[in-house]
Design a protein around this motif. Structure first.
Motif, PDB file in Angstrom:
ATOM      1  N   GLU A   1      56.143  10.250  13.308  1.00 32.02           N
ATOM      2  CA  GLU A   1      56.707   9.263  14.241  1.00 32.02           C
ATOM      3  C   GLU A   1      56.444   9.671  15.682  1.00 32.02           C
ATOM      4  OE1 GLU A   1      60.718   8.022  13.699  1.00 32.02           O
ATOM      5  OE2 GLU A   1      60.504   7.724  11.538  1.00 32.02           O
ATOM      6  N   ALA A   2      56.649  10.939  15.980  1.00 36.53           N
ATOM      7  CA  ALA A   2      56.400  11.431  17.339  1.00 36.53           C
ATOM      8  C   ALA A   2      54.915  11.360  17.679  1.00 36.53           C
ATOM      9  CB  ALA A   2      56.909  12.862  17.482  1.00 36.53           C
ATOM     10  N   ILE A   3      54.054  11.645  16.699  1.00 39.39           N
ATOM     11  CA  ILE A   3      52.603  11.585  16.942  1.00 39.39           C
ATOM     12  C   ILE A   3      52.177  10.160  17.270  1.00 39.39           C
ATOM     13  CG2 ILE A   3      50.339  11.816  15.853  1.00 39.39           C
ATOM     14  CD1 ILE A   3      51.517  14.218  14.284  1.00 39.39           C
ATOM     15  N   TRP A   4      52.646   9.187  16.498  1.00 40.84           N
ATOM     16  CA  TRP A   4      52.285   7.785  16.788  1.00 40.84           C
ATOM     17  C   TRP A   4      52.744   7.413  18.195  1.00 40.84           C
ATOM     18  CZ3 TRP A   4      48.608   6.327  13.927  1.00 40.84           C
ATOM     19  CH2 TRP A   4      48.589   6.497  12.533  1.00 40.84           C
TER      20      TRP A   4
ATOM     21  N   GLN B   1      53.096   9.357  20.778  1.00 39.50           N
ATOM     22  CA  GLN B   1      52.221  10.021  21.746  1.00 39.50           C
ATOM     23  C   GLN B   1      50.862   9.321  21.839  1.00 39.50           C
ATOM     24  OE1 GLN B   1      52.926  12.548  23.805  1.00 39.50           O
ATOM     25  NE2 GLN B   1      54.984  12.950  23.058  1.00 39.50           N
ATOM     26  N   LEU B   2      50.332   8.923  20.701  1.00 43.37           N
ATOM     27  CA  LEU B   2      49.033   8.224  20.688  1.00 43.37           C
ATOM     28  C   LEU B   2      49.109   6.920  21.468  1.00 43.37           C
ATOM     29  CD1 LEU B   2      48.073   8.751  16.947  1.00 43.37           C
ATOM     30  CD2 LEU B   2      46.756   9.596  18.902  1.00 43.37           C
ATOM     31  N   ARG B   3      50.211   6.225  21.336  1.00 42.30           N
ATOM     32  CA  ARG B   3      50.354   4.916  21.973  1.00 42.30           C
ATOM     33  C   ARG B   3      50.629   5.029  23.461  1.00 42.30           C
ATOM     34  NH1 ARG B   3      53.613   2.652  16.642  1.00 42.30           N
ATOM     35  NH2 ARG B   3      51.736   2.665  15.330  1.00 42.30           N
ATOM     36  N   ALA B   4      50.969   6.228  23.914  1.00 43.79           N
ATOM     37  CA  ALA B   4      51.176   6.463  25.345  1.00 43.79           C
ATOM     38  C   ALA B   4      49.973   7.148  25.994  1.00 43.79           C
ATOM     39  CB  ALA B   4      52.420   7.328  25.546  1.00 43.79           C
ATOM     40  N   ALA B   5      48.943   7.445  25.208  1.00 40.68           N
ATOM     41  CA  ALA B   5      47.810   8.223  25.715  1.00 40.68           C
ATOM     42  C   ALA B   5      46.883   7.377  26.584  1.00 40.68           C
ATOM     43  CB  ALA B   5      47.020   8.811  24.553  1.00 40.68           C
TER      44      ALA B   5
ATOM     45  N   ALA C   1      43.128   7.288  11.221  1.00 42.57           N
ATOM     46  CA  ALA C   1      43.517   6.039  11.879  1.00 42.57           C
ATOM     47  C   ALA C   1      43.958   6.247  13.323  1.00 42.57           C
ATOM     48  CB  ALA C   1      44.641   5.369  11.089  1.00 42.57           C
ATOM     49  N   PHE C   2      44.020   7.496  13.778  1.00 47.31           N
ATOM     50  CA  PHE C   2      44.539   7.763  15.123  1.00 47.31           C
ATOM     51  C   PHE C   2      43.696   7.083  16.204  1.00 47.31           C
ATOM     52  CE2 PHE C   2      46.813  12.086  14.172  1.00 47.31           C
ATOM     53  CZ  PHE C   2      47.696  11.428  13.339  1.00 47.31           C
ATOM     54  N   VAL C   3      42.374   7.105  16.054  1.00 40.73           N
ATOM     55  CA  VAL C   3      41.514   6.560  17.100  1.00 40.73           C
ATOM     56  C   VAL C   3      41.740   5.057  17.255  1.00 40.73           C
ATOM     57  CG1 VAL C   3      39.552   6.339  15.487  1.00 40.73           C
ATOM     58  CG2 VAL C   3      39.149   6.318  17.960  1.00 40.73           C
ATOM     59  N   GLN C   4      41.865   4.336  16.160  1.00 34.93           N
ATOM     60  CA  GLN C   4      42.089   2.897  16.248  1.00 34.93           C
ATOM     61  C   GLN C   4      43.432   2.602  16.890  1.00 34.93           C
ATOM     62  OE1 GLN C   4      41.582   1.131  12.376  1.00 34.93           O
ATOM     63  NE2 GLN C   4      39.357   1.265  12.460  1.00 34.93           N
TER      64      GLN C   4
ATOM     65  N   GLY D   1      45.233   0.914  24.435  1.00 36.18           N
ATOM     66  CA  GLY D   1      44.567   1.030  25.717  1.00 36.18           C
ATOM     67  C   GLY D   1      43.933   2.360  26.060  1.00 36.18           C
ATOM     68  N   ALA D   2      43.960   3.314  25.159  1.00 38.42           N
ATOM     69  CA  ALA D   2      43.376   4.626  25.456  1.00 38.42           C
ATOM     70  C   ALA D   2      41.857   4.577  25.390  1.00 38.42           C
ATOM     71  CB  ALA D   2      43.895   5.672  24.478  1.00 38.42           C
ATOM     72  N   ASP D   3      41.211   5.332  26.246  1.00 38.28           N
ATOM     73  CA  ASP D   3      39.786   5.617  26.101  1.00 38.28           C
ATOM     74  C   ASP D   3      39.652   6.619  24.944  1.00 38.28           C
ATOM     75  OD1 ASP D   3      37.092   5.581  26.534  1.00 38.28           O
ATOM     76  OD2 ASP D   3      37.149   6.821  28.341  1.00 38.28           O
ATOM     77  N   THR D   4      38.485   6.658  24.290  1.00 36.84           N
ATOM     78  CA  THR D   4      38.344   7.492  23.092  1.00 36.84           C
ATOM     79  C   THR D   4      37.015   8.241  23.101  1.00 36.84           C
ATOM     80  OG1 THR D   4      37.442   5.604  21.856  1.00 36.84           O
ATOM     81  CG2 THR D   4      39.816   6.014  21.669  1.00 36.84           C
TER      82      THR D   4
END
Length: 230
Positions: A156-159, A161-165, A182-185, A191-194
């Motif tokens: 939950e914390a990882i998701w 963080q990903l959505r705030a990156a 699935a993290f990159v998608q 809105g994160a660059d990848t």
């Protein structure tokens, strides 16, 4: 850019002699994953599983961080914003290099877990099935490792963080294991660059906006230099 989330996989530690699942030699080649990395394998033969992780633990204790681990620690120390490392690796090479914000989504070789009461404690170098839990005294000791079929830690914390990156970077990952694949998608959707940094293209390479290929110690070090120079 204020927040960078970095996912690291086995490829970042491969230069240290800590093998990946797909190595043709090494510990993983000697065993079926089902036998040593599943709850069912542990139930069927706990001694085999402990022997396997004892060998991995001994291997990891002898390893030292490489230039890629050191570059990420430098990034955390010198970047003006926040850097979080989410690692699929169970070694402690990120911490040994100096990284402080590290999430071990698959657990750690340095940890022991009681299958009876969920108590956790620092793992000795050698563990055995009959080792008593320090909390409940039951002989239910297992490595604090997330096996196939189990839920990774801290999701939950990882998701969140990903959505705030602002930037998501995957280093040394195959893109074959979910949920990490699935993290990159997910990061891009918010809105994160990848960027992918890898020895060769992963299974999810088409989801990344940018990619660099080569040895982790080379490509990660060069990428960190670029980021810090901006």
């Amino acid at each position: 850019m204020e927040k960078i989330v970095v996912l690291t996989g086995a490829g970042i530690s491969a230069e240290n002699g800590l093998g990946t699942f797909r190595d043709e030699e090494g510990l993983w080649a000697q065993h079926r994953i089902e036998d040593v990395a599943t709850p069912e394998g542990f139930a069927a033969n706990p001694q085999l599983v402990h022997d396997f992780y004892n060998a991995r633990r001994a291997q990891a204790v002898e390893a030292s961080p490489n230039a890629a681990h050191q570059a990420l620690a430098r990034l955390e120390a010198e970047f003006s914003g926040e850097v979080l490392i989410v690692t699929q690796n169970v070694d402690n090479l990120h911490e040994a290099a100096g990284s402080k914000a590290v999430v071990h989504m698959h657990g750690a070789l340095s940890g022991a877990l009681c299958a009876a009461c969920d108590h956790r404690w620092p793992a000795p170098l050698v563990m055995a099935p009959n080792d008593p839990c320090p909390a409940c005294n039951q002989p239910a000791t297992r490595p604090d490792i997330v096996w196939f079929g189990e839920m990774p830690y801290g999701m939950e914390a990882i998701w969140d963080q990903l959505r705030a990156a602002d930037l998501f970077v995957a280093i040394g990952t195959s893109g074959n294991v979910y949920p990490a694949a699935a993290f990159v998608q997910d990061a891009a959707r918010y809105g994160a660059d990848t960027v992918e940094l890898n020895l060769e293209p992963s299974a999810t390479i088409s989801d990344f906006a940018d990619a660099r290929f080569g040895k982790a110690s080379d490509v990660v070090s060069a990428w960190v230099e670029e980021v810090l120079a901006q």
